[in-house]
Design a protein around this motif. Structure first.
Motif, PDB file in Angstrom:
ATOM      1  N   TYR A  75      48.832  16.781  31.240  1.00 47.14           N
ATOM      2  CA  TYR A  75      49.907  16.103  31.950  1.00 47.14           C
ATOM      3  C   TYR A  75      50.639  17.130  32.811  1.00 47.14           C
ATOM      4  O   TYR A  75      50.517  18.339  32.590  1.00 47.14           O
ATOM      5  N   ILE A  76      51.362  16.619  33.781  1.00 49.70           N
ATOM      6  CA  ILE A  76      52.037  17.521  34.729  1.00 49.70           C
ATOM      7  C   ILE A  76      53.542  17.517  34.459  1.00 49.70           C
ATOM      8  O   ILE A  76      54.164  16.463  34.411  1.00 49.70           O
ATOM      9  N   TRP A  77      54.067  18.690  34.308  1.00 52.76           N
ATOM     10  CA  TRP A  77      55.527  18.853  34.204  1.00 52.76           C
ATOM     11  C   TRP A  77      55.996  19.251  35.601  1.00 52.76           C
ATOM     12  O   TRP A  77      55.591  20.303  36.118  1.00 52.76           O
ATOM     13  N   LYS A  78      56.813  18.398  36.214  1.00 45.75           N
ATOM     14  CA  LYS A  78      57.148  18.597  37.632  1.00 45.75           C
ATOM     15  C   LYS A  78      57.988  19.858  37.870  1.00 45.75           C
ATOM     16  O   LYS A  78      57.596  20.722  38.634  1.00 45.75           O
ATOM     17  N   SER A  79      59.136  19.961  37.195  1.00 46.44           N
ATOM     18  CA  SER A  79      59.997  21.158  37.321  1.00 46.44           C
ATOM     19  C   SER A  79      61.357  20.847  36.711  1.00 46.44           C
ATOM     20  O   SER A  79      61.599  19.714  36.273  1.00 46.44           O
ATOM     21  N   GLY A  80      62.219  21.839  36.707  1.00 46.87           N
ATOM     22  CA  GLY A  80      63.587  21.590  36.293  1.00 46.87           C
ATOM     23  C   GLY A  80      64.309  20.794  37.371  1.00 46.87           C
ATOM     24  O   GLY A  80      63.764  20.582  38.464  1.00 46.87           O
ATOM     25  N   VAL A  81      65.530  20.372  37.075  1.00 48.80           N
ATOM     26  CA  VAL A  81      66.284  19.589  38.057  1.00 48.80           C
ATOM     27  C   VAL A  81      67.566  20.337  38.446  1.00 48.80           C
ATOM     28  O   VAL A  81      67.821  21.438  37.953  1.00 48.80           O
ATOM     29  N   GLY A  82      68.356  19.725  39.306  1.00 47.42           N
ATOM     30  CA  GLY A  82      69.574  20.372  39.786  1.00 47.42           C
ATOM     31  C   GLY A  82      69.308  21.078  41.096  1.00 47.42           C
ATOM     32  O   GLY A  82      68.153  21.194  41.534  1.00 47.42           O
ATOM     33  N   ALA A  83      70.380  21.572  41.705  1.00 49.35           N
ATOM     34  CA  ALA A  83      70.293  22.185  43.028  1.00 49.35           C
ATOM     35  C   ALA A  83      69.259  23.309  43.091  1.00 49.35           C
ATOM     36  O   ALA A  83      68.551  23.460  44.087  1.00 49.35           O
ATOM     37  N   ILE A 116      63.197  13.993  30.248  1.00 45.33           N
ATOM     38  CA  ILE A 116      63.376  13.887  31.699  1.00 45.33           C
ATOM     39  C   ILE A 116      64.856  13.639  32.001  1.00 45.33           C
ATOM     40  O   ILE A 116      65.440  12.676  31.525  1.00 45.33           O
ATOM     41  N   ILE A 117      65.393  14.548  32.791  1.00 41.97           N
ATOM     42  CA  ILE A 117      66.813  14.501  33.135  1.00 41.97           C
ATOM     43  C   ILE A 117      66.961  14.177  34.632  1.00 41.97           C
ATOM     44  O   ILE A 117      66.177  14.662  35.451  1.00 41.97           O
ATOM     45  N   GLU A 118      67.943  13.371  34.943  1.00 38.57           N
ATOM     46  CA  GLU A 118      68.263  13.106  36.354  1.00 38.57           C
ATOM     47  C   GLU A 118      69.686  13.597  36.620  1.00 38.57           C
ATOM     48  O   GLU A 118      70.572  13.422  35.771  1.00 38.57           O
ATOM     49  N   VAL A 119      69.852  14.223  37.780  1.00 39.75           N
ATOM     50  CA  VAL A 119      71.203  14.603  38.194  1.00 39.75           C
ATOM     51  C   VAL A 119      71.625  13.609  39.269  1.00 39.75           C
ATOM     52  O   VAL A 119      70.978  13.504  40.322  1.00 39.75           O
ATOM     53  N   ALA A 120      72.678  12.843  39.003  1.00 42.08           N
ATOM     54  CA  ALA A 120      73.116  11.803  39.948  1.00 42.08           C
ATOM     55  C   ALA A 120      73.866  12.440  41.123  1.00 42.08           C
ATOM     56  O   ALA A 120      74.207  13.632  41.088  1.00 42.08           O
ATOM     57  N   ALA A 121      74.118  11.626  42.136  1.00 47.71           N
ATOM     58  CA  ALA A 121      74.812  12.119  43.333  1.00 47.71           C
ATOM     59  C   ALA A 121      76.191  12.683  42.994  1.00 47.71           C
ATOM     60  O   ALA A 121      76.686  13.599  43.666  1.00 47.71           O
ATOM     61  N   ASP A 122      76.817  12.141  41.945  1.00 43.99           N
ATOM     62  CA  ASP A 122      78.156  12.637  41.556  1.00 43.99           C
ATOM     63  C   ASP A 122      78.055  13.816  40.582  1.00 43.99           C
ATOM     64  O   ASP A 122      79.030  14.148  39.912  1.00 43.99           O
ATOM     65  N   ASP A 123      76.853  14.390  40.453  1.00 48.25           N
ATOM     66  CA  ASP A 123      76.623  15.597  39.649  1.00 48.25           C
ATOM     67  C   ASP A 123      76.573  15.328  38.126  1.00 48.25           C
ATOM     68  O   ASP A 123      76.523  16.250  37.335  1.00 48.25           O
TER      69      ASP A 123
END
Lengths: 138, 242
Positions: B97-105, B178-185
């Motif tokens: 399986y593929i791990w895409k990458s970390g998230v955030g800026a 899996i973590i998502e960073v929303a537009a409001d951080d």
């Protein structure tokens, strides 16, 4: 004269410390043998559907854990494994937890759970022995 | 079943799926044995219930939150270097399986299931044998710090590469959250990627669940809406790291 008395006192102190360590170690070795016997008894009683036997063996196992639980693991671990003291202590605590739950499971006639607890106890034993006695397996 | 009852059942099922799509998608993924499962999307909040912002995370600090179940601990990290992208990982049974990458800026934020893929060691309120070892610290499990370490049997995992196994007896990576960073951080947990050990975990720690959660049934409740996230120091009494 003072020097002689001081030397004798030091010698007595050192020998009593040594004797105490030896006593602790032989008590631990004896308790380990009791643990092994208790685990074997749980299995035997389980195979013969002997609920009382399983309960008694689990109680024996919990009692035999006392000295291990109250002793600093670094005092009995091999020198090269002294750092695994907290790991060993955790395994002892987990064995106690599973043994206590085994008794509850037997009392509530949940045999499947009881036997599951037994296999978890074995897993904790082997988990520790595989880490502490790595060389002995080779 | 008459026509009226049929319509009632159909409408109720439709409403359930509309309210919570993961109730159906999750099951479908599980049945096909795909190494990705969506769960309820939950917001990560602090102990007082305030949403945590990605920009406020301390670098190389172990943050713990329970996800996707109320008893399954996960560790979130803001690493000090960007993560590697598109890492191919392999489960114990050979599935890739593929791990895409970390998230955030700067792609530095990662989260992993804190249940060891070897023998299920995990942080509890009493102690923790599994956590990230900062770069400036030494570990017996690997040649340098900056890795996830399970101090039970000394397995090490690469936190910047999807927690792929680096050393020790573990045979597969830690599962990723899996973590998502929303537009409001704000931070949200949405799914689990990789070979999770939840089934084995629920089988193995029944007495522990009684102690901490009141029982196995309670421990298997899914987290919904929000998950409290605290530092590992706040979560557990003792951190054990070799």
């Amino acid at each position: 004269m003072k020097k002689v008395i001081l030397s004798i006192l030091c010698l007595v102190f050192a020998s009593s410390l040594y004797a105490q360590t030896k006593t602790e170690q032989s008590k631990l070795a004896s308790d380990m043998r009791t643990m092994l016997a208790a685990v074997t008894d749980i299995q035997r009683a389980g195979f013969y559907n002997n609920k009382i036997g399983v309960k008694e063996a689990a109680t024996k196992l919990i009692k035999s854990l006392d000295s291990l639980l109250t002793t600093d693991p670094t005092s009995y671990l091999p020198n090269d494994k002294a750092d695994a003291g907290k790991f060993a202590k955790k395994r002892e605590q987990m064995i106690k937890l599973y043994a206590e739950d085994l008794i509850v499971s037997i009392e509530s006639e949940n045999i499947e759970d009881a036997m599951d607890n037994y296999s978890r106890i074995l897993n904790e034993c082997t988990s520790c022995h595989s880490r502490i006695r790595t060389k002995a397996w080779k | 079943m008459d026509r009226r009852n049929f319509l009632k059942v159909t409408a109720a099922t439709g409403a359930l799926v509309a309210i919570s799509p993961s109730t159906i998608t999750g099951r479908l993924y599980a049945d096909t044995n795909i190494l990705y499962q969506t769960y309820e999307k939950v917001q990560l909040v602090d102990a007082s219930g305030v949403a945590i912002k990605a920009s406020t995370l301390k670098k190389e600090t172990n943050y713990v939150f329970n996800y996707p179940y109320v008893s399954t601990p996960s560790i979130l990290l803001d690493l000090d270097t960007p993560t590697v992208q598109d890492v191919t990982l392999k489960s114990e049974d050979g599935q890739e399986y593929i791990w895409k990458s970390g998230v955030g800026a700067k792609r530095t934020i990662v989260a992993y299931s804190a249940i060891c893929s070897h023998q299920l060691a995990h942080p509890t309120p009493d102690d923790s044998f599994l956590q990230y070892c900062t770069k400036d610290k030494k570990t017996m499990a690997y040649e340098h710090g900056g890795v996830m370490v399970c101090s039970s049997h000394l397995s090490a995992f690469d936190a910047k590469e999807g927690c792929k196994r680096l050393a020790g007896p573990a045979a597969q990576p830690l599962a990723s959250i899996i973590i998502e960073v929303a537009a409001d951080d704000t931070l949200w947990a949405v799914a689990v990627l990789g070979p999770d050990k939840f089934h084995e975990y629920f089988q193995a720690f029944k007495p522990e669940f009684k102690k901490y959660y009141g029982g196995k049934r309670e421990a298997k409740n899914l987290v919904n809406t929000s998950a409290k996230m605290v530092t590992l120091n706040e979560y557990t009494k003792e951190i054990i790291q070799y």
